[in-house]
Design an enzyme around this catalytic site. Structure first.
Site, short mmCIF file in Angstrom:
data_model
loop_
_atom_site.label_atom_id
_atom_site.label_comp_id
_atom_site.label_asym_id
_atom_site.label_seq_id
_atom_site.Cartn_x
_atom_site.Cartn_y
_atom_site.Cartn_z
N LYS A 1 0.78 -1.33 -0.04
CA LYS A 1 0.06 0.02 0.16
C LYS A 1 0.77 1.39 0.03
CE LYS A 1 -1.79 1.76 4.20
NZ LYS A 1 -1.56 3.09 4.41
N ASN A 2 1.91 1.26 0.76
CA ASN A 2 2.69 2.37 1.03
C ASN A 2 3.64 2.88 -0.18
OD1 ASN A 2 1.22 2.93 3.16
ND2 ASN A 2 2.81 2.50 4.83
N ARG B 1 -4.66 10.83 4.23
CA ARG B 1 -3.25 11.74 4.48
C ARG B 1 -2.40 11.80 3.43
NH1 ARG B 1 -2.49 14.06 9.05
NH2 ARG B 1 -0.61 14.57 8.67
N CYS C 1 -5.37 13.34 13.14
CA CYS C 1 -5.18 11.89 12.71
C CYS C 1 -5.12 11.00 13.85
CB CYS C 1 -3.60 11.89 11.81
SG CYS C 1 -3.43 10.22 11.67
N ARG D 1 0.89 14.45 13.56
CA ARG D 1 1.32 14.22 12.13
C ARG D 1 1.31 15.66 11.43
NH1 ARG D 1 -1.00 9.03 9.50
NH2 ARG D 1 1.07 9.08 8.40
N PRO D 2 2.41 16.73 11.82
CA PRO D 2 2.39 17.75 10.88
C PRO D 2 2.93 17.53 9.54
CG PRO D 2 4.20 17.59 12.42
CD PRO D 2 3.28 16.40 12.72
N VAL D 3 2.74 18.70 8.49
CA VAL D 3 3.39 18.57 7.31
C VAL D 3 4.34 19.68 6.87
CG1 VAL D 3 1.66 17.46 6.13
CG2 VAL D 3 1.53 19.86 6.58
N ASP D 4 5.17 20.08 8.35
CA ASP D 4 5.83 21.38 8.01
C ASP D 4 7.33 20.81 7.36
OD1 ASP D 4 6.48 19.39 10.31
OD2 ASP D 4 8.16 20.79 11.19
N LEU D 5 7.75 19.53 7.54
CA LEU D 5 8.79 19.16 6.95
C LEU D 5 8.82 18.95 5.30
CD1 LEU D 5 10.45 16.79 9.67
CD2 LEU D 5 10.98 19.11 9.01
N ASP E 1 4.41 0.71 11.86
CA ASP E 1 3.38 0.15 11.31
C ASP E 1 3.07 -1.52 11.80
OD1 ASP E 1 2.61 2.51 10.18
OD2 ASP E 1 3.42 1.86 8.04
N ILE F 1 7.81 6.76 16.97
CA ILE F 1 7.70 7.49 15.67
C ILE F 1 6.39 8.38 15.60
CG2 ILE F 1 7.23 7.23 13.25
CD1 ILE F 1 9.93 6.19 13.86
N ARG G 1 -8.90 -0.46 4.12
CA ARG G 1 -7.77 0.50 3.75
C ARG G 1 -6.63 0.04 3.28
NH1 ARG G 1 -7.46 5.96 6.91
NH2 ARG G 1 -6.18 6.19 4.99
N1 EPU Z 1 6.89 14.56 10.85
C1 EPU Z 1 6.92 16.02 11.18
N2 EPU Z 1 6.68 16.94 10.08
C2 EPU Z 1 6.64 16.54 9.04
C3 EPU Z 1 6.39 15.08 8.36
C4 EPU Z 1 6.58 14.42 9.65
O1 EPU Z 1 7.11 16.14 12.37
O2 EPU Z 1 6.60 17.44 8.13
C5 EPU Z 1 6.85 13.61 11.81
C6 EPU Z 1 5.73 12.85 12.02
O3 EPU Z 1 4.70 13.42 12.98
C7 EPU Z 1 6.21 11.60 12.70
C8 EPU Z 1 7.75 11.25 12.02
O4 EPU Z 1 8.04 12.76 11.46
O5 EPU Z 1 6.40 11.66 14.03
C9 EPU Z 1 7.74 10.25 10.98
O6 EPU Z 1 6.40 10.58 9.91
P1 EPU Z 1 6.45 10.04 8.32
O7 EPU Z 1 6.62 11.69 7.70
O8 EPU Z 1 7.68 9.28 8.14
O9 EPU Z 1 5.27 9.31 8.12
P2 EPU Z 1 4.09 9.56 6.84
O10 EPU Z 1 4.77 9.80 5.53
O11 EPU Z 1 3.19 10.47 7.35
C10 EPU Z 1 4.28 6.87 6.55
C11 EPU Z 1 3.20 5.77 6.44
C12 EPU Z 1 3.00 5.52 7.65
C13 EPU Z 1 3.88 5.16 8.52
C14 EPU Z 1 5.05 6.23 8.54
C15 EPU Z 1 6.27 6.11 9.17
C16 EPU Z 1 2.33 6.06 3.86
C17 EPU Z 1 1.34 6.31 3.16
N3 EPU Z 1 2.19 6.31 5.38
O12 EPU Z 1 3.54 8.07 6.69
O13 EPU Z 1 1.92 4.35 7.26
O14 EPU Z 1 3.65 4.71 9.82
O15 EPU Z 1 5.59 6.74 7.13
O16 EPU Z 1 6.91 4.79 8.65
O17 EPU Z 1 3.40 5.75 3.49
C18 EPU Z 1 0.04 3.11 7.76
O18 EPU Z 1 0.20 2.47 6.83
O19 EPU Z 1 -0.68 2.63 8.62
C19 EPU Z 1 0.94 4.46 8.28
C20 EPU Z 1 0.54 5.13 8.95
#
Ligand code: EPU
Length: 429
Positions: A22-23, A102, A126, A131-135, A316, A338, A408
């Site tokens: 999926k991911n 998301r 969430c 789960r911010p998107v600042d990065l 996960d 995480i 999902r």
């Molecule tokens: N984070 C920030 N700022 C950002 C982005 C992330 O602080 O701008 C933090 C997050 O809050 C978290 C950490 O960085 O604490 C890691 O988050 P990451 O960005 O790696 O997660 P993601 O890309 O949102 C993907 C998977 C998740 C999986 C995580 C970690 C997909 C669609 N989602 O999420 O999968 O848990 O990586 O491996 O690929 C799931 O499939 O159930 C799922 C939640």
């Protein structure tokens, strides 16, 4: 609403085919926005999230064609999607759609890279943390996009296109790395991504982008270099196997006992989880066509595990491991590093008789001899499947409500477990 009914106590024996990840599928579908030619994806899992992303991409003008069935096709084979973003008709991703999934926020990077603008809703809260998107925003700013937040939307502009730059992530982020890769692929000049996520899905997306004509090296390591190109072309790519589905069924076998071949699974995608399962007393063996997991006779040993970015133990799989440890012969500790709030399964596992206490990021699990079936529900995908795992070893009947969470991310879960002897059925309505 559908429910899953499980009567515990049956061992699992047989073969479970592992679906495409999926991911990886979600960012691969999103990568189709980078080209006006057709991207063909094979081994795509039949999941609610894939169908939803298809609708979301449709809103931008993307056509997704799924060829009809052919003789000999099994319902467990992956599907093939022909995805064409020939003309992007809308660069806005509205709140109604982004709030449902998301990962659809990730359309942001390819839209700015190809169209010079994007207006994408902030995803909001969430179930597993803030789960911010600042990065993700920082990554595109470093590639020269001008970004503003207006009315709940992130608005990005790069009228003359994105420019190569340096992106140094202060923390490992999968979504941030996908964003950086997709933006940099079409940027003018070279981009260096430092502290990149090393998850196998990043490597899979980079492989596909390279087939589309991108120049990416170092994917799978923490330093990725991207030489931007002016345009990308169509390509054909097969999605890698789902390591989280693999680990989930491996834990189900360790919990229920029995002997199962996880067909098509690749051990190197989840070595740390397989090591933990071995410590827990399961027998794990790589074979020519997958991974064989067995537990016969011996009890489950307690373990100490901390989640970490790849190659560490995946967040996960944290809920599923906790379900397994709820029947261990002793006390286990699982620390989640995480996501700060990914313990929603604890109270539901308690309904089945698990003894778990939480202290900050760490759960202490006191193994019990018996779990007992009960009605349960969960708030996210991995939490829901942890309840299925516990139910397989619980006395009597468990009903898992809110099955849409499972749909999902797990393709035909009840078929796959049922074919191996589990007493499991979907109750519709
Ligand atoms: N984070 C920030 N700022 C950002 C982005 C992330 O602080 O701008 C933090 C997050 O809050 C978290 C950490 O960085 O604490 C890691 O988050 P990451 O960005 O790696 O997660 P993601 O890309 O949102 C993907 C998977 C998740 C999986 C995580 C970690 C997909 C669609 N989602 O999420 O999968 O848990 O990586 O491996 O690929 C799931 O499939 O159930 C799922 C939640």
């Amino acid at each position: 609403m559908d429910r899953i009914r499980i009567v515990g106590g049956r061992k699992l024996n047989g073969t479970i085919p592992i679906s495409g990840a999926k991911n990886a599928t979600l960012p691969l579908m999103i990568a189709s926005l980078l080209t006006d030619e057709t991207l063909v994806l094979d081994n795509v899992p039949r999941l609610a999230d894939v169908a939803l992303l298809q609708r979301i991409l449709g809103n931008h003008g993307v056509d997704v064609m799924v060829p009809g069935k052919r003789p000999g096709d099994s319902p467990l084979d992956g599907q093939t999607l022909h995805i064409s973003a020939k003309r992007i008709v809308d660069t806005t991703a509205p709140y109604e759609l982004v709030s449902k999934m998301r990962a659809s926020f990730w359309v942001f990077a390819p839209l700015v890279a190809r169209m010079g603008e994007a207006r994408v809703s902030l995803p909001g809260g969430c179930a597993i943390g803030t789960r911010p998107v600042d990065l993700l925003i920082m990554a595109l700013e470093n590639l020269g996009a001008e970004i503003e937040i207006e009315g709940g939307y992130v608005v990005a502009r790069a009228k003359k296109g994105l420019k190569g730059g340096e992106i140094r992530f202060p923390k490992v982020t999968v979504g941030g790395t996908h964003t950086a890769l997709m933006g940099a692929a079409l940027a003018n000049g070279t981009t260096v991504i430092e502290n990149a996520a090393r998850e196998p899905e990043i490597g899979d997306v980079a492989d596909c982008l390279n087939k589309m004509g991108a120049k990416i090296s170092g994917a799978g390591t923490s330093r990725i270099v991207v030489e931007g190109v002016a345009r990308l072309n169509g390509a054909r790519h097969s999605v890698l196997p789902d390591r989280i589905e693999t680990g989930t069924y491996a834990m189900a076998v360790a919990m229920a006992g029995g002997d199962v071949l996880l067909e098509g699974a690749r051990p190197e995608l989840l070595q740390s989880a397989l090591d933990v399962l071995t410590q827990a007393g399961a027998t794990v063996a790589a074979t020519n066509n997958g991974i064989r997991v067995a537990r016969n006779g011996a009890g489950i040993n307690p373990v100490e595990v901390t989640t970490a970015p790849f190659p560490g133990f995946a967040t996960d799989l944290q809920a599923q491991l906790m379900a397994l440890m709820s029947k261990a012969k002793g006390t286990s500790h699982i620390t989640e590093t995480i996501f700060e709030n990914r313990f929603m399964h604890v109270q539901e596992l308690a309904r089945l008789g698990a003894r778990i206490t939480l202290n900050g990021e760490t759960a202490t699990i006191h193994g019990v001899d018996r779990l007992r079936g009960a009605p349960v529900m969960a708030t996210d995908l991995r939490a829901s499947v942890s309840l299925v795992i516990a139910a397989l070893a619980a006395d009597g009947e468990t009903t898992v409500n809110r099955v849409y969470h499972l749909d999902r991310g797990f393709e035909r879960l009840e078929d796959k477990l049922g074919r191996c002897g589990a007493a499991i059925e979907r109750v519709t309505g």
